[in-house]
Design a protein around this motif. Structure first.
Motif, short mmCIF file in Angstrom:
data_model
loop_
_atom_site.label_atom_id
_atom_site.label_comp_id
_atom_site.label_asym_id
_atom_site.label_seq_id
_atom_site.Cartn_x
_atom_site.Cartn_y
_atom_site.Cartn_z
N PRO A 1 0.87 -1.16 0.08
CA PRO A 1 -0.03 -0.08 0.04
C PRO A 1 0.95 1.28 -0.17
CG PRO A 1 -0.63 -1.56 1.87
CD PRO A 1 0.77 -1.94 1.21
N ARG A 2 0.30 2.10 -0.67
CA ARG A 2 1.24 3.63 -0.45
C ARG A 2 0.53 4.46 0.41
NH1 ARG A 2 3.70 6.96 -5.47
NH2 ARG A 2 3.92 8.88 -4.37
N ALA A 3 1.30 4.79 1.54
CA ALA A 3 0.90 5.83 2.36
C ALA A 3 0.84 7.22 1.87
CB ALA A 3 1.74 5.61 3.79
N PHE A 4 -0.09 7.73 2.58
CA PHE A 4 -0.26 9.07 2.10
C PHE A 4 0.61 10.15 3.08
CE2 PHE A 4 -2.60 13.30 3.54
CZ PHE A 4 -2.29 13.93 2.41
N ASN A 5 1.67 10.68 2.58
CA ASN A 5 2.46 11.66 3.59
C ASN A 5 1.93 13.22 2.93
OD1 ASN A 5 3.69 9.60 4.92
ND2 ASN A 5 4.72 9.12 2.81
N PRO A 6 1.34 14.09 3.88
CA PRO A 6 1.04 15.29 3.35
C PRO A 6 2.29 16.03 3.20
CG PRO A 6 -0.04 14.76 5.48
CD PRO A 6 1.25 13.82 5.11
N VAL A 7 2.12 16.74 1.98
CA VAL A 7 3.52 17.59 1.54
C VAL A 7 3.38 18.92 2.43
CG1 VAL A 7 4.45 18.94 -0.42
CG2 VAL A 7 3.37 16.73 -0.93
N ALA A 8 4.71 19.32 2.89
CA ALA A 8 4.61 20.38 3.60
C ALA A 8 5.57 21.36 2.80
CB ALA A 8 5.21 20.17 4.81
N THR A 9 5.19 22.34 2.31
CA THR A 9 6.21 23.13 1.36
C THR A 9 6.01 24.85 1.65
OG1 THR A 9 6.81 23.57 -0.96
CG2 THR A 9 4.38 23.36 -0.61
N THR A 10 6.92 25.43 1.13
CA THR A 10 6.79 26.88 1.06
C THR A 10 6.32 27.35 -0.15
OG1 THR A 10 8.95 27.13 0.78
CG2 THR A 10 8.50 27.21 3.14
N GLY A 11 5.73 28.60 -0.46
CA GLY A 11 5.61 29.17 -1.55
C GLY A 11 4.09 28.92 -2.04
#
Length: 160
Positions: free
Chosen positions: A10-20
């Motif tokens: 299974p592919r885990a969902f990892n929230p993206v944390a980004t600037t901009g």
């Protein structure tokens, strides 16, 4: 007798944390990625469950019809390839989105690399349909499958 049809982690969902990105844009992108991860995992689970069931039933039917085991083997190979392509396509799409979102300023960065990844289908690089649209790729796969089936019978309809 069940043979492992399709297995993937299974592919885990990892929230993206980004600037901009604005808070709203980041939330929207993460919601889209979460939906893709959920859909991808559901596709993989469904392919595993139904693939095994269908191949088992095809094996019983083919044996009853007196058809050679190669028919079921060919069907298994074709169906497994389609299942793998489905999951790889979802992974490729998620990877492209994540890479674009991790750029220093994803809203103004050029989307050309992302578009390039999204317009090619995984697993079909050696075929002409690899650069075509997905419908053409599916048609090519269906034609290959049909040729395999037709090639097993002589012009009178008897098994060769």
């Amino acid at each position: 007798m069940s043979v492992g049809f399709f297995e993937t982690k299974p592919r885990a969902f990892n929230p993206v944390a980004t600037t901009g990105l604005t808070k709203e844009a980041l939330e929207g992108a993460n919601a889209a990625l979460k939906a893709l991860a959920t859909w991808r995992n559901e596709i993989a689970d469904t392919n595993q469950k139904n693939g095994e069931r269908v191949i088992d039933q095809m094996a019983v039917a083919a044996k009853t019809l007196g058809w050679p085991a190669q028919i079921v083997d060919a069907a298994r190979t074709q169906l497994k390839s389609v299942a793998e392509i489905q999951v790889k396509a979802m992974d490729q799409m998620m990877d492209a989105w994540e890479e674009q979102l991790k750029l220093p300023n994803p809203m103004t960065a050029s989307p050309s690399a992302m578009l390039s990844k999204l317009t090619s289908l995984p697993g079909l690089a050696a075929t002409p349909a690899a650069k075509a649209n997905p419908v053409e790729a599916w048609m090519e796969l269906a034609e290959q499958w049909q040729r395999n089936w037709v090639g097993m019978f002589d012009p009178t309809g008897k098994r060769q």
